[in-house]
Design a protein around this motif. Structure first.
Motif, mmCIF file in Angstrom:
data_model
loop_
_atom_site.group_PDB
_atom_site.id
_atom_site.type_symbol
_atom_site.label_atom_id
_atom_site.label_comp_id
_atom_site.label_asym_id
_atom_site.label_seq_id
_atom_site.Cartn_x
_atom_site.Cartn_y
_atom_site.Cartn_z
ATOM 1 N N PRO A 158 27.095 16.928 33.721
ATOM 2 C CA PRO A 158 26.781 16.009 34.838
ATOM 3 C C PRO A 158 27.151 14.560 34.549
ATOM 4 O O PRO A 158 27.462 13.807 35.478
ATOM 5 N N ASP A 159 27.121 14.158 33.276
ATOM 6 C CA ASP A 159 27.476 12.780 32.950
ATOM 7 C C ASP A 159 28.949 12.495 33.220
ATOM 8 O O ASP A 159 29.337 11.322 33.352
ATOM 9 N N ALA A 160 29.762 13.542 33.283
ATOM 10 C CA ALA A 160 31.185 13.358 33.554
ATOM 11 C C ALA A 160 31.467 13.153 35.034
ATOM 12 O O ALA A 160 32.604 12.878 35.418
ATOM 13 N N LEU A 161 30.437 13.294 35.869
ATOM 14 C CA LEU A 161 30.583 13.135 37.314
ATOM 15 C C LEU A 161 29.772 11.934 37.759
ATOM 16 O O LEU A 161 28.597 11.805 37.410
ATOM 17 N N VAL A 162 30.388 11.061 38.529
ATOM 18 C CA VAL A 162 29.636 9.947 39.093
ATOM 19 C C VAL A 162 28.738 10.496 40.187
ATOM 20 O O VAL A 162 28.983 11.579 40.726
ATOM 21 N N PRO A 163 27.674 9.794 40.572
ATOM 22 C CA PRO A 163 26.736 10.329 41.570
ATOM 23 C C PRO A 163 27.390 10.794 42.854
ATOM 24 O O PRO A 163 26.997 11.800 43.431
ATOM 25 N N SER A 164 28.418 10.081 43.354
ATOM 26 C CA SER A 164 29.061 10.490 44.606
ATOM 27 C C SER A 164 29.792 11.801 44.453
ATOM 28 O O SER A 164 30.001 12.533 45.420
ATOM 29 N N GLN A 165 30.210 12.129 43.189
ATOM 30 C CA GLN A 165 30.875 13.405 42.950
ATOM 31 C C GLN A 165 29.871 14.526 42.746
ATOM 32 O O GLN A 165 30.154 15.687 43.027
ATOM 33 N N SER A 166 28.679 14.194 42.240
ATOM 34 C CA SER A 166 27.652 15.211 42.068
ATOM 35 C C SER A 166 27.119 15.680 43.408
ATOM 36 O O SER A 166 26.758 16.836 43.581
ATOM 37 N N MET A 167 27.048 14.750 44.400
ATOM 38 C CA MET A 167 26.551 15.081 45.733
ATOM 39 C C MET A 167 27.572 14.622 46.774
ATOM 40 O O MET A 167 27.355 13.654 47.493
ATOM 41 N N PRO A 168 28.737 15.282 46.881
ATOM 42 C CA PRO A 168 29.795 14.807 47.753
ATOM 43 C C PRO A 168 29.479 14.893 49.226
ATOM 44 O O PRO A 168 30.193 14.342 50.041
ATOM 45 N N ASP A 169 28.427 15.598 49.602
ATOM 46 C CA ASP A 169 28.107 15.756 51.013
ATOM 47 C C ASP A 169 26.933 14.892 51.454
ATOM 48 O O ASP A 169 26.457 15.003 52.570
ATOM 49 N N LYS A 170 26.447 14.037 50.591
ATOM 50 C CA LYS A 170 25.242 13.270 50.889
ATOM 51 C C LYS A 170 25.536 11.824 51.296
ATOM 52 O O LYS A 170 24.652 10.983 51.292
ATOM 53 N N GLY A 171 26.780 11.540 51.644
ATOM 54 C CA GLY A 171 27.132 10.180 52.007
ATOM 55 C C GLY A 171 26.567 9.806 53.360
ATOM 56 O O GLY A 171 26.011 10.602 54.097
ATOM 57 N N LYS A 172 26.735 8.516 53.711
ATOM 58 C CA LYS A 172 26.242 8.069 54.995
ATOM 59 C C LYS A 172 27.007 8.732 56.121
ATOM 60 O O LYS A 172 28.213 8.920 56.050
ATOM 61 N N GLY A 173 26.299 9.027 57.180
ATOM 62 C CA GLY A 173 26.943 9.636 58.335
ATOM 63 C C GLY A 173 27.476 11.004 57.992
ATOM 64 O O GLY A 173 26.998 11.693 57.118
#
Length: 778
Positions: free
Chosen positions: A107-122
């Motif tokens: 998980p440390d190799a993934l930035v937060p936006s890559q760990s949860m790619p579907d959780k962005g705004k809108g």
């Protein structure tokens, strides 16, 4: 004697000329012939019919023996050789697809936006294909290491992201790379960190596959497109030959009455309507999903509640899309793609344990309703079927009690959608049809009694009963699943929940701040088949675990209390709940008294009795009886109880007195039988240390894990046994368990109906060859 002979052969050296002079005898004694060959390398020469001819034979006996041994050793194994090498080079540029399993990324190799790619705004990121949104440089780096590809010569592949301009580099040998599945592996083996595990499809040429020495290894590396994939249940009427459907179909479309608007009924109706061959008439006793929510929030309505209504009981649950059929099944893939078409997030096509959440299901069901009506289907809410019309053992239609309906829609062009229907008074309507699909859920108990009165054979089947346990979600994230060093890296983006989780870990771990990766809300699954009840072992397991969820009532009648769990898509509640249940077999001794009075409906009446006891212990008013898990195993009432997500109120009670003693014994600790192994103490708490604690609160009762009754049907036609044109389907009929399996069963019933009306038995385009894989026994 054999052992002595072997020892003698090892110690004694026999001259070569002596052995050759006794070749006929050696041949007769197969054992000694084998030992001589093994120990001394002596192989009898072939007998030559020409005594004076000393010319050796073209193939010596020794060579023949070696060839035989080699062929046996390599039987079923393809040996690389010059001939195979040349065959592979005949079409070296032909592309192949290979599926690579077990690509692990920290998980440390993934930035937060890559760990949860579907959780962005809108919903901007939802437009990115899921096979691309999860494809990151870290994932590609792990893939290259697995394939032993050098990262020197690379080309660029756009990540597809709309909010960043960087490019993902990958070797030119890979023509295409797609993420098929991603899951989280939280098993802390020898203190290892949690990891994301990927399944990836790569497209390469045959020459590259040979250079990489790829070989088909099921579950590790698989060559796709070998013809073993299951056929999809999706059917295009335009591709059907004349006489089966399409333009040659008679003008009068058969009317198919579908009783029940759950996954089985909805997918059956959509399949029939999309074919253009039928007019499906869907009758749902509950309200539309928006009216169902309002009714459920006020009180328990016997006709519309968390169990009855649009979408069935699965609407107000975690919306799990896992199934025992298999994610690679064509029918399962079709169900998932259909859900995405109607508004489900695309991530469900990739995630290893996908779920929808109640909020996504509400929007999805409205879109399904709109499309079904646009294709000519009918939907009648507030229509409870109370009578079946049968003539000469052929079903002709049904009677339904109809009540006023609350129906709204924010979808444009939703034909027939109004704030309140024109029906203002309760009335009874008759619906005539050419066939009836019985797709009610297992809470529609009145339907079972109606079928029993008509002489339809019913079978008792196994089920499970128990309680629902609730823990603080931060506790599940902490010592139990991710550990103290990683528990603080769980974020739901809900301020109150994340604050509670962060405060919990401030004094628990020293190095959690050194991690930069994020983890999803932790879940769990527990099971054992050694839950001793004082007489024999039973099965005990967790069921419908809802991380970041809440407990809700699922009762359908006054004076009874049954509960269930649900989660929204973000799973951002401060609690985690799960059912803890014990199996009950059809011939279980605890059902003896019920069996004598109710026959095949014994399990149903047993469920009712347990729900009445729970209602009384809770003190009425839909309050739930609760007990600390530690007090439950020690058989004592809790003096005080922690907070609960159940909004209708809780009351401390002796929950261990609700069920018969064998059920309690199987769930609890040592009893008068001095049993050594029971589920909670000796299995669940060992599988998840810390599971048994004072913070865990047990709620009563969970009885409706599955239907205790099965409506038998013919294996080929899927018609009910002894009644023509009645098609049992889904969970209530005993042929599914969960949203996806019920939807697949509804599709199979729709195909069986198409076969029954428009195709021959020998050349059916609609028969699903994997029909037998859907149903299962508990």
């Amino acid at each position: 004697m054999v052992a002595a002979s072997r020892g003698l052969l090892r110690m004694v050296t026999i001259p070569v000329f002596v052995a050759q002079s006794f070749q006929p005898r050696i041949r007769a004694l197969g054992f000694f012939n084998q030992r001589l060959q093994h120990n001394f390398g002596l192989y009898p020469k072939p007998i030559n019919t020409r005594l004076n001819d000393t010319t050796p034979s073209k193939t010596s006996y020794t060579q023949k023996t070696k060839n035989v041994r080699r062929s046996k050793r390599n039987k079923g194994r393809r040996r690389p050789g010059k001939k195979r090498h040349l065959e592979d080079l005949k079409n070296p540029n032909e592309l192949e697809t290979w599926r690579i399993y077990g690509i692990d990324v920290n998980p440390d190799a993934l930035v937060p936006s890559q760990s949860m790619p579907d959780k962005g705004k809108g919903r901007e990121k939802d437009s990115i294909p899921p096979e691309r949104s999860y494809l990151t440089p870290s994932v590609l780096s792990s893939l290259q290491a697995r394939l032993r590809l050098k990262p020197d010569d690379t080309s660029n592949l756009s990540s597809g992201s709309v909010d960043r301009n960087d490019m993902i580099s990958f070797p030119p040998q890979l023509k295409d790379v797609r993420v098929v599945r991603r899951s989280i592996d939280a098993r802390r083996r020898k203190g290892a960190d949690p990891k994301y595990t990927y399944v990836i499809d790569i497209t390469i040429s045959r020459e590259v596959a040979r250079d990489l020495a790829l070989s088909h290894q099921p579950g590790r590396i698989e060559r796709m497109g070998n013809g073993k994939e299951r056929r999809s249940t999706k059917i295009n009427p335009k591709e059907m030959p004349i006489g089966v459907g399409g333009p040659e179909t008679p003008r009068s479309k058969p009317k198919i009455i579908i009783v029940g608007g759950g996954p089985a009924g909805l997918f059956c109706a959509l399949s029939l309507a999309s074919s253009g061959l039928f007019t499906p008439i869907l009758l749902e006793r509950g309200q539309p999903v928006e009216g169902e929510a309002e009714a459920s929030a006020r009180s328990i309505d016997p006709e519309s509640n968390f169990s009855f209504g649009e979408g069935g009981a699965g609407t107000w649950s975690d919306g799990k899309l896992t199934t025992r059929i298999g994610r690679n099944s064509g029918s399962v893939r079709f169900v998932l793609e259909t859900l995405v078409k109607y508004g489900a997030p695309k991530r469900i096509l990739v995630e290893g344990a996908p779920h929808l959440g109640t909020d996504n299901l509400v929007r999805l069901l409205r879109n399904m309703r709109t499309d079904l009506r646009a294709m000519g289907g009918q939907i009648h809410f507030g229509s409870c079927v109370n009578k079946f019309h049968i003539e000469d053992r052929i079903i002709k239609g049904v009677d339904a009690k109809c009540i006023p309906v609350i129906e709204r829609s924010n979808v444009k062009n939703d034909v027939g959608s109004k704030n309140v229907t024109s029906l203002q008074e309760e009335t009874t309507k008759t619906f005539a049809g050419d066939a009836v699909v019985l797709a009610t859920g297992h809470s529609a108990r009145d339907v079972y009694y109606e079928l029993q009165g008509l002489g339809v054979g019913l079978e008792a089947k196994g089920f499970a009963v128990g309680f629902r346990v609730e823990h603080p979600q931060c506790l599940i994230n902490n010592e139990i699943q991710y550990g103290k060093d990683w528990g603080g890296r769980v974020f739901t983006r809900r301020l109150s929940t994340d604050t509670t989780n962060t405060q919990h870990f401030e004094n628990e771990a020293d190095d959690h701040e050194s991690h930069t990766g994020t983890l999803p809300v932790a879940s769990y699954r527990l099971a054992t088949n050694k839950a001793f009840d004082g007489d024999s072992n039973r099965g005990a397991y967790s069921f419908c675990q809802c991380p970041g969820g809440q407990i809700v009532p699922s009762s359908t009648e006054e004076g009874e209390l049954c509960i269930n769990g649900m989660s929204f898509s973000k799973r951002d509640s401060q609690w985690a709940n799960s059912a803890l249940v014990v199996t009950v077999s059809p011939d279980d001794p605890i059902l003896d008294t019920y069996r004598m009075a109710h026959g095949s409906l014994a399990g149903l009446e047993f469920q009712r009795d347990m729900e009445r006891k729970a209602y009384e212990l809770g003190g009425g008013g839909m309050r739930a009886p609760v007990q600390r898990l530690t007090d439950f195993v020690n058989q004592k009432k809790s003096g005080s109880v922690p907070s609960s997500s159940y909004r209708l109120g809780v009351k401390s009670a002796v929950c261990h007195d609700i069920y018969p003693q064998p059920i309690y014994n199987a769930l609890s600790t040592q009893s008068i039988y001095n049993a050594l192994s029971f589920a909670i103490v000796h299995h669940f708490d060992k599988q998840m240390p810390g599971f048994l604690c004072d913070q865990a609160l047990l709620h009563g009762v969970e009885t409706r894990t599955s239907s205790p009754v099965r409506v038998p049907r013919d294996l080929n036609t899927l018609k009910a046994s002894g009644l023509d044109n009645l098609f049992p389907a889904g969970e209530g009929a005993g042929f599914a368990g969960g949203i996806v399996s019920a939807a697949v069963d509804g599709l199979m019933v729709a195909n069986a109906i198409k076969t029954n009306f428009f195709a021959s038995d020998e050349n059916s385009l609609f028969v699903d060859k994997d029909r037998a894989s859907v149903g299962f026994n508990y």
